[in-house]
Design an enzyme around this catalytic site. Structure first.
Site, short mmCIF file in Angstrom:
data_model
loop_
_atom_site.label_atom_id
_atom_site.label_comp_id
_atom_site.label_asym_id
_atom_site.label_seq_id
_atom_site.Cartn_x
_atom_site.Cartn_y
_atom_site.Cartn_z
N ASP A 133 -87.58 10.88 -2.10
CA ASP A 133 -87.36 9.43 -1.96
C ASP A 133 -85.87 9.10 -1.82
O ASP A 133 -85.51 7.97 -1.46
CB ASP A 133 -87.96 8.67 -3.15
N LYS A 162 -81.28 16.08 3.25
CA LYS A 162 -82.74 15.95 3.32
C LYS A 162 -83.14 14.94 4.40
O LYS A 162 -84.13 15.14 5.12
CB LYS A 162 -83.30 15.52 1.96
P1 NAD Z 1 -85.68 24.08 -6.66
O1 NAD Z 1 -84.20 23.98 -6.50
O2 NAD Z 1 -86.26 24.24 -8.02
O3 NAD Z 1 -86.24 25.30 -5.78
C1 NAD Z 1 -85.77 25.56 -4.49
C2 NAD Z 1 -86.30 26.92 -4.04
O4 NAD Z 1 -85.84 27.15 -2.70
C3 NAD Z 1 -85.78 28.08 -4.89
O5 NAD Z 1 -86.81 28.99 -5.16
C4 NAD Z 1 -84.72 28.73 -4.00
O6 NAD Z 1 -84.56 30.12 -4.24
C5 NAD Z 1 -85.28 28.46 -2.61
N1 NAD Z 1 -84.24 28.45 -1.58
C6 NAD Z 1 -83.05 27.78 -1.59
N2 NAD Z 1 -82.37 28.05 -0.46
C7 NAD Z 1 -83.13 28.90 0.29
C8 NAD Z 1 -82.98 29.51 1.56
N3 NAD Z 1 -81.87 29.32 2.30
N4 NAD Z 1 -83.98 30.28 2.02
C9 NAD Z 1 -85.11 30.48 1.28
N5 NAD Z 1 -85.30 29.95 0.07
C10 NAD Z 1 -84.34 29.15 -0.43
O7 NAD Z 1 -86.27 22.79 -5.94
P2 NAD Z 1 -87.53 21.89 -6.34
O8 NAD Z 1 -87.11 20.90 -7.35
O9 NAD Z 1 -88.68 22.78 -6.59
O10 NAD Z 1 -87.75 21.10 -4.97
C11 NAD Z 1 -88.60 21.63 -3.96
C12 NAD Z 1 -88.58 20.68 -2.78
O11 NAD Z 1 -89.05 19.41 -3.20
C13 NAD Z 1 -87.19 20.44 -2.20
O12 NAD Z 1 -87.30 20.39 -0.81
C14 NAD Z 1 -86.77 19.09 -2.77
O13 NAD Z 1 -85.90 18.43 -1.89
C15 NAD Z 1 -88.11 18.39 -2.87
N6 NAD Z 1 -88.24 17.37 -3.92
C16 NAD Z 1 -87.88 17.64 -5.21
C17 NAD Z 1 -88.08 16.68 -6.21
C18 NAD Z 1 -87.73 16.94 -7.65
O14 NAD Z 1 -87.78 16.01 -8.46
N7 NAD Z 1 -87.38 18.15 -8.05
C19 NAD Z 1 -88.62 15.44 -5.86
C20 NAD Z 1 -88.97 15.19 -4.53
C21 NAD Z 1 -88.78 16.17 -3.58
O1 DAU Z 2 -85.85 11.39 -6.51
C1 DAU Z 2 -86.20 12.71 -6.18
C2 DAU Z 2 -85.05 13.62 -6.53
O2 DAU Z 2 -85.01 13.69 -7.95
C3 DAU Z 2 -85.18 15.01 -5.93
O3 DAU Z 2 -85.13 14.91 -4.53
C4 DAU Z 2 -84.05 15.92 -6.42
O4 DAU Z 2 -84.23 17.23 -5.93
C5 DAU Z 2 -84.07 15.93 -7.93
O5 DAU Z 2 -82.99 16.70 -8.41
C6 DAU Z 2 -84.01 14.51 -8.49
O6 DAU Z 2 -82.71 13.91 -8.26
P1 DAU Z 2 -81.98 13.06 -9.40
O7 DAU Z 2 -80.53 13.06 -9.14
O8 DAU Z 2 -82.64 11.74 -9.60
O9 DAU Z 2 -82.36 13.97 -10.69
P2 DAU Z 2 -81.50 14.50 -11.94
O10 DAU Z 2 -82.48 15.17 -12.86
O11 DAU Z 2 -80.31 15.27 -11.52
O12 DAU Z 2 -81.01 13.15 -12.60
C7 DAU Z 2 -81.94 12.15 -13.00
C8 DAU Z 2 -81.15 10.97 -13.53
O13 DAU Z 2 -80.50 11.36 -14.75
C9 DAU Z 2 -80.03 10.53 -12.59
O14 DAU Z 2 -79.88 9.12 -12.67
C10 DAU Z 2 -78.78 11.20 -13.17
C11 DAU Z 2 -79.08 11.25 -14.66
N1 DAU Z 2 -78.50 12.41 -15.38
C12 DAU Z 2 -78.73 13.66 -14.89
C13 DAU Z 2 -78.21 14.77 -15.52
C14 DAU Z 2 -78.44 16.17 -14.98
C15 DAU Z 2 -77.79 12.21 -16.55
O15 DAU Z 2 -77.61 11.05 -17.01
N2 DAU Z 2 -77.28 13.31 -17.18
C16 DAU Z 2 -77.45 14.58 -16.72
O16 DAU Z 2 -76.92 15.54 -17.35
#
Ligand code: NAD
Ligand code: DAU
Length: 364
Positions: A133, A162
């Site tokens: 998002d 992204k």
């Molecule tokens: P993550 O960072 O936990 O995992 C990423 C994975 O991709 C890892 O296993 C890493 O080894 C692999 N990777 C990184 N670079 C690579 C490359 N060049 N080639 C092959 N593998 C590679 O990420 P996540 O939180 O599991 O997110 C997964 C997907 O979902 C991402 O595309 C992210 O943008 C999206 N997403 C995440 C969130 C969230 O809250 N975590 C929310 C919405 C969307």
């Molecule tokens: O919205 C989806 C996204 O959510 C994904 O696409 C990303 O991969 C994922 O990392 C996440 O992004 P955010 O930046 O929202 O997540 P994060 O957990 O890093 O932070 C969540 C909120 O908490 C943000 O407002 C920053 C705050 N934060 C984060 C960290 C790590 C803190 O206040 N302290 C911290 O130490």
């Protein structure tokens, strides 16, 4: 057979477990195993004949093309990415490489391979792109939640990379007819999340007796979704989503960061009380804000709810309790990922000054 990029990361690993828990269809994980990729998250599947793994960088188009020819998947689910906003601020280059060039390389490999298939096989194939998002930018308190037609306005290097990947995916459908699906999901939480993200970092720091660093005033809002609900949404989009369409995924669950941290502390107070007495809330430290910090995210999930009948199962209260309990039960997993490289990241991002805040009692 499903090919799954990034299946050793947080959401990818959860998806693999989810899929194999409900389906006999095999999966093959393609992952470069960066700092965020961890085969321990998939260890339970080591002897499962339906599971396979290839260590490969998605930027290596030739290797991807060879794997497509070898495995002949009916779908490729693209999770692999550099995913942490704070890291993208320190070093945006890796984000452009993996998220933009890597997605480009994957799309080109798929386009080439699809050209070798007959039209019916080509039409049945799906390229499912897992996005975020954050591509929509930041909302004011009064603004409506992000819809699929909300204009893109990415603010961080991560979000921009992204957004670029989403545009490539869209163009490869429009121009070359690649049957793509895109999901844009809000913040996930749950098992196997690397302890650099808010919720696992707070759990890890709390148990280690370290400061709980809340950026800025702690009033930034995120729309939290339990990871298994996201996995169910992806499976549903794969099953019934219309090629070329995008689907927003979210739990209609907006929470301020400080309230998330308070809830984590309260759960830990109940499940693993501090040896020294008192509440984990005492460890909270307000620290310098993230540069360009997006104020609020919120997802309007009406399309996936109405078109595909998806709704989340977990509430924030039930999902967070499960998550905290999982981290308490899986300390070994956390200890292994919290390696030297992880400690270097924590020092770079949070420094020693922020622990100082705790020691001087400035936190409340
Ligand atoms: P993550 O960072 O936990 O995992 C990423 C994975 O991709 C890892 O296993 C890493 O080894 C692999 N990777 C990184 N670079 C690579 C490359 N060049 N080639 C092959 N593998 C590679 O990420 P996540 O939180 O599991 O997110 C997964 C997907 O979902 C991402 O595309 C992210 O943008 C999206 N997403 C995440 C969130 C969230 O809250 N975590 C929310 C919405 C969307
Ligand atoms: O919205 C989806 C996204 O959510 C994904 O696409 C990303 O991969 C994922 O990392 C996440 O992004 P955010 O930046 O929202 O997540 P994060 O957990 O890093 O932070 C969540 C909120 O908490 C943000 O407002 C920053 C705050 N934060 C984060 C960290 C790590 C803190 O206040 N302290 C911290 O130490």
């Amino acid at each position: 057979m499903l090919l799954i990029t990034g299946g050793a990361g947080f959401i990818g690993a959860n998806f693999v477990h989810h899929w194999l828990g409900a389906n006999d269809e095999p999966v093959r994980v393609l992952d470069a195993l960066t700092y965020a990729g961890n085969l321990e998250s998939l260890a339970a599947l080591r002897d499962d004949a339906r599971f396979g793994f290839d260590r490969v960088d998605i930027c290596d188009g030739e290797a991807i093309a060879a794997l497509l020819r070898r495995h002949r998947p009916r779908a490729l689910l693209h999770f692999a990415a550099e995913s942490h906003v704070d890291r993208s601020i320190h070093g945006p280059g890796d984000f452009v490489r993996t998220n933009v060039q890597g997605t480009f390389a994957l799309l080109e490999a798929v386009r080439g391979w699809l050209g070798e298939l007959d039209p019916a096989q080509r039409a049945a194939f799906r390229f499912l792109h897992v996005s975020t998002d954050e591509v929509y930018g930041s909302l004011q308190p009064h603004e409506p939640a992000f819809r699929e037609d909300t204009p893109y306005a990415p603010n961080s290097p991560y979000a921009a990379s992204k957004a670029a990947s989403d545009h490539l995916v869209r163009a490869w459908h429009h121009t070359y007819g690649v049957p793509v699906l895109t999901t844009n999901c809000s913040n996930n939480y749950g098992p196997y999340q690397f302890p650099e993200k808010l919720i696992p970092l707070m759990i890890h720091h709390a148990l280690a007796g370290k400061a709980l660093p809340v950026y800025g005033d702690g009033c930034n809002v995120r729309d939290w979704l339990y990871v298994d609900d996201h996995c169910r949404a992806i499976a549903r989009v794969l099953e019934a989503g219309r090629p070329g369409r995008t689907y927003n995924v979210g739990g209609r669950n907006e929470v301020r960061n400080i309230d998330v941290v308070h809830t984590v502390c309260d759960l830990l107070d109940e499940l693993r009380p501090r040896a020294a007495g008192g509440s984990y809330r005492q460890q909270i430290a307000f620290v310098a804000d993230r540069p360009g910090h997006d104020r609020r995210y919120a997802i309007d999930a009406a399309r996936i709810e109405h078109e595909l009948g998806w709704t989340p199962r977990e509430t924030f209260a039930s999902g967070l309790r499960r998550t905290v309990q999982w981290y308490l039960d899986n300390q070994l997993w956390v200890d292994h990922v919290a390696s030297g490289a992880y400690r270097e990241w924590v020092d770079l991002q949070y420094g020693s000054a922020r622990d100082e805040v705790l020691r001087t009692g400035a936190a409340s």
